[in-house]
Scaffold this active site. Structure first.
Site, PDB file in Angstrom:
ATOM      1  N   ARG A 158      13.221   3.888  12.683  1.00 16.17           N
ATOM      2  CA  ARG A 158      12.025   4.743  12.658  1.00 16.17           C
ATOM      3  C   ARG A 158      11.153   4.486  13.900  1.00 16.17           C
ATOM      4  NH1 ARG A 158       9.324   4.726   6.913  1.00 16.17           N
ATOM      5  NH2 ARG A 158       8.200   6.434   7.929  1.00 16.17           N
ATOM      6  N   ARG A 200       4.711  10.971  -1.981  1.00 16.39           N
ATOM      7  CA  ARG A 200       4.554  10.532  -0.600  1.00 16.39           C
ATOM      8  C   ARG A 200       5.821  10.767   0.218  1.00 16.39           C
ATOM      9  NH1 ARG A 200       4.807   4.283   1.231  1.00 16.39           N
ATOM     10  NH2 ARG A 200       4.043   4.709   3.313  1.00 16.39           N
ATOM     11  N   GLU A 239      12.656  -9.526   1.549  1.00 15.32           N
ATOM     12  CA  GLU A 239      11.860  -8.375   2.003  1.00 15.32           C
ATOM     13  C   GLU A 239      12.686  -7.108   1.774  1.00 15.32           C
ATOM     14  OE1 GLU A 239      11.362  -8.670   6.223  1.00 15.32           O
ATOM     15  OE2 GLU A 239      10.171  -6.836   6.377  1.00 15.32           O
ATOM     16  N   TYR A 270      10.996   8.706   1.447  1.00 17.50           N
ATOM     17  CA  TYR A 270      10.942   7.707   0.377  1.00 17.50           C
ATOM     18  C   TYR A 270      11.564   8.170  -0.947  1.00 17.50           C
ATOM     19  CZ  TYR A 270       7.799   5.525   3.722  1.00 17.50           C
ATOM     20  OH  TYR A 270       7.281   4.963   4.858  1.00 17.50           O
ATOM     21  N   ALA A 286       3.079  -0.932   4.762  1.00 12.80           N
ATOM     22  CA  ALA A 286       2.512  -0.928   6.122  1.00 12.80           C
ATOM     23  C   ALA A 286       2.096  -2.322   6.592  1.00 12.80           C
ATOM     24  CB  ALA A 286       1.327   0.026   6.184  1.00 12.80           C
ATOM     25  N   ASN A 335       7.970  -5.775  -0.914  1.00 15.60           N
ATOM     26  CA  ASN A 335       7.920  -4.664   0.032  1.00 15.60           C
ATOM     27  C   ASN A 335       6.460  -4.576   0.477  1.00 15.60           C
ATOM     28  OD1 ASN A 335       7.798  -2.321   1.480  1.00 15.60           O
ATOM     29  ND2 ASN A 335       8.972  -1.083   0.020  1.00 15.60           N
ATOM     30  N   HIS A 357      12.674  -2.744   2.074  1.00 14.44           N
ATOM     31  CA  HIS A 357      12.071  -1.476   2.504  1.00 14.44           C
ATOM     32  C   HIS A 357      12.958  -0.345   2.019  1.00 14.44           C
ATOM     33  CE1 HIS A 357       9.237  -3.604   4.964  1.00 14.44           C
ATOM     34  NE2 HIS A 357      10.237  -4.354   5.372  1.00 14.44           N
ATOM     35  N   PRO A 410       0.781  -1.226   0.000  1.00  8.70           N
ATOM     36  CA  PRO A 410       0.000   0.000   0.000  1.00  8.70           C
ATOM     37  C   PRO A 410       0.824   1.293   0.000  1.00  8.70           C
ATOM     38  CG  PRO A 410      -0.202  -1.151   2.103  1.00  8.70           C
ATOM     39  CD  PRO A 410       0.455  -2.088   1.149  1.00  8.70           C
ATOM     40  N   ASN A 411       0.336   2.223  -0.786  1.00  3.28           N
ATOM     41  CA  ASN A 411       0.867   3.590  -0.877  1.00  3.28           C
ATOM     42  C   ASN A 411       2.190   3.696  -1.643  1.00  3.28           C
ATOM     43  OD1 ASN A 411      -1.271   4.841   0.692  1.00  3.28           O
ATOM     44  ND2 ASN A 411      -0.412   3.719   2.416  1.00  3.28           N
TER      45      ASN A 411
END
Ligand code: DQA
Length: 146
Positions: free
Chosen positions: A106, A17, A97, A22, A76, A73, A99, A9-10
């Site tokens: 974070r 964003r 995975e 990012y 969320a 990825n 990111h 998502p996103n």
């Protein structure tokens, strides 16, 4: 090698964003990088982005028997989704995975990944380059077995 790259998502809003986190490059630029990286190595790639957890689970299930590896990825859903973890475990394909940001540095809620136990490796904080690293890792692993 047949490779599935999943973005959660996103990530379709890259560029717009939170660019300080990012980056300023958009999702189309990410696809271009993934596609050119795979073309150079002779990898057949399918890229998939969804804002819906169930659609991501469906896509992972469809990968069984058709794909050789997965780069994911989960965005969320990384921090919430037992369903994505279970789907990755069910198909048992080599997965990495990725990111864009360094989730370990974070907010506390981003520091736990539900999907990590189903992945060979987690690459975080390397921006778009993290996808290239994931592709190279999975390709080297596939070449060893083929
Ligand atoms: C992300 C990190 C997640 O915590 C966040 O929810 C995202 C993107 C990353 O690529 O850095 O959407 O997966």
């Amino acid at each position: 090698m047949n490779l599935l790259v999943i973005n959660g998502p996103n990530l379709n809003l890259l560029g717009l964003r939170e660019p300080d986190i990012y980056g300023r490059e958009n999702y189309a630029a990410l696809l271009e990088l993934i596609e050119s990286t795979c073309a150079q190595r002779g990898i057949e790639v399918e890229c998939f982005q969804s804002n819906h957890e169930g659609a991501i689970v469906d896509k992972i299930q469809e990968a069984y028997g058709t794909q050789d590896a997965i780069v994911i990825n989960p965005a969320a859903y990384t921090h919430t989704s037992v369903a994505i973890l279970d789907a990755l475990k069910a198909v048992a394909l080599p997965a990495v995975e990725v990111h864009l940001s360094d989730i370990s540095a974070r907010e506390a809620f981003r520091q736990h990944s539900f999907v990590s136990p189903a992945c060979r490796k987690t690459i975080a904080g390397h921006g778009f380059q993290g996808y290239v690293e994931a592709i190279d890792y999975l390709y080297a692993d596939w070449k060893e077995r083929n």
